[in-house]
Design a protein around this motif. Structure first.
Motif, mmCIF file in Angstrom:
data_model
loop_
_atom_site.group_PDB
_atom_site.id
_atom_site.type_symbol
_atom_site.label_atom_id
_atom_site.label_comp_id
_atom_site.label_asym_id
_atom_site.label_seq_id
_atom_site.Cartn_x
_atom_site.Cartn_y
_atom_site.Cartn_z
ATOM 1 N N GLU A 132 -5.730 -4.746 1.156
ATOM 2 C CA GLU A 132 -5.026 -6.031 1.178
ATOM 3 C C GLU A 132 -5.254 -6.793 -0.125
ATOM 4 O O GLU A 132 -4.356 -7.474 -0.625
ATOM 5 N N LYS A 133 -6.438 -6.665 -0.700
ATOM 6 C CA LYS A 133 -6.730 -7.349 -1.957
ATOM 7 C C LYS A 133 -5.857 -6.804 -3.085
ATOM 8 O O LYS A 133 -5.309 -7.573 -3.887
ATOM 9 N N VAL A 134 -5.719 -5.483 -3.144
ATOM 10 C CA VAL A 134 -4.887 -4.872 -4.178
ATOM 11 C C VAL A 134 -3.424 -5.265 -3.988
ATOM 12 O O VAL A 134 -2.724 -5.637 -4.940
ATOM 13 N N ILE A 135 -2.965 -5.183 -2.729
ATOM 14 C CA ILE A 135 -1.585 -5.580 -2.425
ATOM 15 C C ILE A 135 -1.395 -7.066 -2.730
ATOM 16 O O ILE A 135 -0.347 -7.492 -3.228
ATOM 17 N N TRP B 81 3.266 0.156 10.998
ATOM 18 C CA TRP B 81 1.855 -0.042 11.320
ATOM 19 C C TRP B 81 1.504 -1.528 11.225
ATOM 20 O O TRP B 81 0.398 -1.896 10.856
ATOM 21 N N THR B 82 2.442 -2.387 11.567
ATOM 22 C CA THR B 82 2.228 -3.824 11.390
ATOM 23 C C THR B 82 1.153 -4.379 12.318
ATOM 24 O O THR B 82 0.626 -5.458 12.065
ATOM 25 N N GLN B 83 0.846 -3.684 13.399
ATOM 26 C CA GLN B 83 -0.168 -4.184 14.335
ATOM 27 C C GLN B 83 -1.567 -3.697 13.976
ATOM 28 O O GLN B 83 -2.546 -4.075 14.627
ATOM 29 N N ILE B 84 -1.661 -2.867 12.966
ATOM 30 C CA ILE B 84 -2.958 -2.324 12.562
ATOM 31 C C ILE B 84 -3.551 -3.195 11.460
ATOM 32 O O ILE B 84 -2.866 -3.537 10.495
ATOM 33 N N LYS B 85 -4.793 -3.554 11.605
ATOM 34 C CA LYS B 85 -5.459 -4.407 10.615
ATOM 35 C C LYS B 85 -5.586 -3.652 9.299
ATOM 36 O O LYS B 85 -6.147 -2.564 9.259
ATOM 37 N N ILE B 86 -5.065 -4.256 8.234
ATOM 38 C CA ILE B 86 -5.116 -3.625 6.926
ATOM 39 C C ILE B 86 -6.508 -3.817 6.324
ATOM 40 O O ILE B 86 -7.030 -4.934 6.307
ATOM 41 N N PRO B 87 -7.142 -2.756 5.836
ATOM 42 C CA PRO B 87 -8.472 -2.892 5.231
ATOM 43 C C PRO B 87 -8.483 -3.925 4.109
ATOM 44 O O PRO B 87 -7.502 -4.048 3.355
ATOM 45 N N PHE B 88 -9.588 -4.628 3.977
ATOM 46 C CA PHE B 88 -9.694 -5.721 3.004
ATOM 47 C C PHE B 88 -9.418 -5.248 1.587
ATOM 48 O O PHE B 88 -8.717 -5.923 0.817
ATOM 49 N N LEU B 89 -9.966 -4.105 1.203
ATOM 50 C CA LEU B 89 -9.787 -3.613 -0.160
ATOM 51 C C LEU B 89 -8.313 -3.384 -0.468
ATOM 52 O O LEU B 89 -7.822 -3.758 -1.537
#
Length: 218
Positions: free
Chosen positions: A100-103, A90-98
C-alpha cells in the motif's frame, strides 16, 4: 511517466519458494517446509510479478486473514481461498502495508481529479469502459473529451492498459499495476462506494430498459 519503486530484486523461480518460507518463519514465527501445489502459481498470477518480497507480503496478509493456513508444516488454502483465487476482485482483502505504501506513492503523484476518476473506475471493476465511467463521475467541467485524454495519459504512464480503442467513444481499459485498483477502492468510505455502486446499477437498469425497448420495436 510515473516513477515506480522496486519491491525487491527478482529471484529465480528455484529460490522463490525458499525465500517465502524463510520470510514466513522470520516475520510470522511459523515453520513451513512446503507450499501446497498451485498456491504459489495462483498468487503469482494474481500479483503479476515474481518479486519475492511482494509475493511474501501477500502470503503473509492472506495468512493473517485465514485465506491461507499452515497444516502439518505445509502452506495450504484456508477459508474461501478457492473462491478468491479465481477472482480478479480482491477488494475485500487487506492490502499489506508495504504494498500500500508503494501504491500510495503512485497515487500521490496524481492530480485530485485523476484520483477521483480512478476511484470511480475502481468501483466499476478491474476492467472498465469509458462510457460507464463518464456516466457516474460527478465532476463539473469534465467533458467526455477530457476523459478520453486522461485515459490515454494513464495508459502512457502505465497506470492502465487499454484493451479496446478502435472507437474512442467506447474505450475499454484495465488497471495494470497490481493492487492499484484495490487500494483506490479501499481508500473510499463505505458511503462513497455504495453511492457509486448505486449509480452503476441505475445505469445498467437504464441500458437494459433501452435494449428491451429496441427489441420490442423490431
Amino acid at each position: 511517466e510515473v516513477e515506480r519503486e522496486n519491491y525487491s530484486n527478482v529471484i529465480l523461480d528455484d529460490d522463490l519458494e525458499r525465500f517465502i518460507l524463510d520470510y514466513i518463519l522470520i516475520k510470522k514465527k511459523i515453520g513451513v517446509v512446503k507450499i501446497a501445489p498451485k498456491i504459489l502459481d495462483i498468487i503469482i498470477t494474481r500479483v503479476q510479478t515474481h518479486s519475492p518480497l511482494m509475493i511474501s507480503e501477500v502470503i503473509s496478509s492472506l495468512l493473517d486473514q485465514q485465506y491461507l493456513r499452515v497444516v502439518d508444516f505445509q502452506l495450504t488454502s484456508g477459508k474461501d481461498f478457492a473462491e478468491i483465487s479465481e477472482l480478479l476482485d480482491w477488494t475485500q482483502i487487506k492490502i499489506p502495508f508495504l504494498i500500500e505504501k508503494v501504491i500510495g506513492n503512485i497515487i500521490d503523484s496524481l492530480s485530485p481529479i485523476e484520483i477521483i476518476v480512478l476511484k470511480h473506475a475502481s468501483v466499476i471493476g478491474t476492467i472498465f469502459d469509458i462510457e460507464t465511467l463518464f456516466s457516474i463521475i460527478s465532476v463539473s467541467n469534465l467533458t467526455f473529451e477530457d476523459l478520453i485524454q486522461m485515459i490515454y495519459s494513464f495508459h502512457y504512464n502505465q497506470i492502465i492498459d487499454i484493451l479496446y480503442d478502435i472507437d474512442v467513444n467506447k474505450i475499454v481499459a484495465k488497471f495494470s499495476i497490481p493492487f492499484l485498483r484495490e487500494v483506490f477502492y479501499q481508500r473510499m468510505t463505505v458511503e462513497q462506494r455504495s453511492a457509486i455502486h448505486l449509480d452503476i446499477s441505475r445505469r445498467m437498469q437504464v441500458t437494459k430498459s433501452n435494449f428491451l425497448s429496441r427489441k420490442q420495436e423490431q
